[in-house]
Scaffold this motif. Sequence first.
Motif, PDB file in Angstrom:
ATOM      1  N   ARG A 135      24.506   0.454 -35.144  1.00  0.00           N
ATOM      2  CA  ARG A 135      24.390   1.683 -35.945  1.00  0.00           C
ATOM      3  C   ARG A 135      25.694   1.970 -36.695  1.00  0.00           C
ATOM      4  NH1 ARG A 135      21.035   4.662 -31.207  1.00  0.00           N
ATOM      5  NH2 ARG A 135      18.948   4.412 -32.108  1.00  0.00           N
ATOM      6  N   ALA A 136      26.823   1.706 -36.056  1.00  0.00           N
ATOM      7  CA  ALA A 136      28.109   1.970 -36.690  1.00  0.00           C
ATOM      8  C   ALA A 136      28.321   1.100 -37.928  1.00  0.00           C
ATOM      9  CB  ALA A 136      29.243   1.737 -35.690  1.00  0.00           C
ATOM     10  N   PHE A 137      27.704  -0.078 -37.951  1.00  0.00           N
ATOM     11  CA  PHE A 137      27.808  -0.958 -39.117  1.00  0.00           C
ATOM     12  C   PHE A 137      26.865  -0.531 -40.240  1.00  0.00           C
ATOM     13  CE2 PHE A 137      29.261  -4.419 -36.014  1.00  0.00           C
ATOM     14  CZ  PHE A 137      30.594  -4.249 -36.353  1.00  0.00           C
ATOM     15  N   GLY A 138      26.083   0.523 -40.019  1.00  0.00           N
ATOM     16  CA  GLY A 138      25.281   1.098 -41.089  1.00  0.00           C
ATOM     17  C   GLY A 138      23.801   0.783 -41.075  1.00  0.00           C
ATOM     18  N   ALA A 139      23.328   0.082 -40.059  1.00  0.00           N
ATOM     19  CA  ALA A 139      21.907  -0.276 -40.020  1.00  0.00           C
ATOM     20  C   ALA A 139      21.074   0.825 -39.366  1.00  0.00           C
ATOM     21  CB  ALA A 139      21.717  -1.574 -39.252  1.00  0.00           C
ATOM     22  N   GLU A 140      19.803   0.875 -39.730  1.00  0.00           N
ATOM     23  CA  GLU A 140      18.833   1.693 -39.016  1.00  0.00           C
ATOM     24  C   GLU A 140      18.355   0.906 -37.805  1.00  0.00           C
ATOM     25  OE1 GLU A 140      14.245   3.369 -39.536  1.00  0.00           O
ATOM     26  OE2 GLU A 140      15.390   2.752 -41.317  1.00  0.00           O
ATOM     27  N   VAL A 141      18.424   1.495 -36.622  1.00  0.00           N
ATOM     28  CA  VAL A 141      18.028   0.810 -35.392  1.00  0.00           C
ATOM     29  C   VAL A 141      16.726   1.403 -34.879  1.00  0.00           C
ATOM     30  CG1 VAL A 141      18.622   0.359 -32.983  1.00  0.00           C
ATOM     31  CG2 VAL A 141      20.384   0.202 -34.759  1.00  0.00           C
ATOM     32  N   ILE A 142      15.773   0.524 -34.562  1.00  0.00           N
ATOM     33  CA  ILE A 142      14.509   0.928 -33.955  1.00  0.00           C
ATOM     34  C   ILE A 142      14.447   0.297 -32.575  1.00  0.00           C
ATOM     35  CG2 ILE A 142      11.995   0.838 -34.105  1.00  0.00           C
ATOM     36  CD1 ILE A 142      12.289   0.606 -37.142  1.00  0.00           C
ATOM     37  N   LEU A 143      14.401   1.129 -31.523  1.00  0.00           N
ATOM     38  CA  LEU A 143      14.338   0.634 -30.156  1.00  0.00           C
ATOM     39  C   LEU A 143      12.881   0.528 -29.720  1.00  0.00           C
ATOM     40  CD1 LEU A 143      17.215   2.739 -28.526  1.00  0.00           C
ATOM     41  CD2 LEU A 143      17.300   0.349 -29.272  1.00  0.00           C
ATOM     42  N   VAL A 144      12.536  -0.616 -29.136  1.00  0.00           N
ATOM     43  CA  VAL A 144      11.153  -0.872 -28.708  1.00  0.00           C
ATOM     44  C   VAL A 144      11.164  -1.519 -27.326  1.00  0.00           C
ATOM     45  CG1 VAL A 144      10.359  -1.179 -31.088  1.00  0.00           C
ATOM     46  CG2 VAL A 144      11.089  -3.180 -29.751  1.00  0.00           C
ATOM     47  N   PRO A 145      10.045  -1.502 -26.597  1.00  0.00           N
ATOM     48  CA  PRO A 145       9.965  -2.266 -25.355  1.00  0.00           C
ATOM     49  C   PRO A 145      10.197  -3.753 -25.646  1.00  0.00           C
ATOM     50  CG  PRO A 145       8.144  -0.727 -25.531  1.00  0.00           C
ATOM     51  CD  PRO A 145       8.824  -0.720 -26.859  1.00  0.00           C
ATOM     52  N   PRO A 146      10.771  -4.498 -24.683  1.00  0.00           N
ATOM     53  CA  PRO A 146      11.068  -5.916 -24.926  1.00  0.00           C
ATOM     54  C   PRO A 146       9.890  -6.718 -25.461  1.00  0.00           C
ATOM     55  CG  PRO A 146      12.108  -5.206 -22.896  1.00  0.00           C
ATOM     56  CD  PRO A 146      11.264  -4.059 -23.361  1.00  0.00           C
ATOM     57  N   ALA A 147       8.700  -6.431 -24.994  1.00  0.00           N
ATOM     58  CA  ALA A 147       7.532  -7.206 -25.422  1.00  0.00           C
ATOM     59  C   ALA A 147       7.191  -6.988 -26.894  1.00  0.00           C
ATOM     60  CB  ALA A 147       6.327  -6.854 -24.553  1.00  0.00           C
TER      61      ALA A 147
END
Length: 320
Positions: A112-124
């Motif tokens: 996130r600090a590098f400027g990307a949008e992060v989407i967290l999902v279950p591993p599967a």
Amino acid sequence: MALVGLEELRAAQRRIAGVAVRTPLLPCPWAADGSRALWLKPENLQPTGAFKIRGAYNRLAALTDGERARGVVAQSSGNHAQAVAYAAGLLGLKAVIVMPDTSPAVKVANTRAFGAEVILVPPAERDTTPVELVDKHGYVWVPPFDDPYILAGQGTVGLEIGEDAPDELDTVLVPCSGGGLLGGTAAALKLTCPGVRVIGVEPELAADAQESFRTGRRTAWPITDTFRTIADGLRTTSLGELPFDHVQAYVDDMVTVTEQEIRDTVALLARRGRLVAEPSGAVAAAAYFHHADELDGRVFAAVVSGGNLDPSLLAELLAT
């Protein structure tokens, strides 16, 4: 798929110059025992803390203007995520990164600090969500390893080892997950230093690549198995198709290390080598420290592939 050749490897080396650090090959006299010696390739010194910046920047820098305008999406447990985010920031591209919700907090925060949008999902859902985002938004997918530009970029590690290694070097140990680093490094070494043996190293709890290497068939392990290892960057369930072709063509052997051996090596590298290595980055050195007698080499190089780990985990491993 066609194998990456020396021309593509040299082109990647030129493309990433000034972005990826040309990491040194460090002698480790403290690790020698009279019959063998060790050199370390500290990719933890990269601006994103891992080798992944090599492949990510090589891939993004080669995009057309039209592709750059669409933005990019990638999936990763952390190091490819940070690399794509960093490279996209340098090139002025929108980046969306899909990460398992089990990813280390430090890797999520850095991405996130590098400027990307992060989407967290279950591993599967890590590998299916990017496909959905490509369909919905038209992003360009930047795979973590199954891409010739990615593999060539990671292979610059092997070019540098070949250029810097002592004449006596006979064995190079390389971590393996999806196989981009191993396949690219092996190709570079075999094309420039054909007498050097290349050995891939995996956690025994995520040894799908060793099974694939031994059987000659690309094999996938259940994600519930590979996610048992502390080496979060090596939890990929199978080799990519292109990396598998390179592993078959250029890799001499595949070995595994235990969870305790990985933990011990993280602590050893910090104490004796003054290097911060995440568990994934320590597996190649772990093969040297715990299995050198079985590897039939005298002068080894081991790739320390990354150093992105939570401070609390490092403190825990140093305390044991």
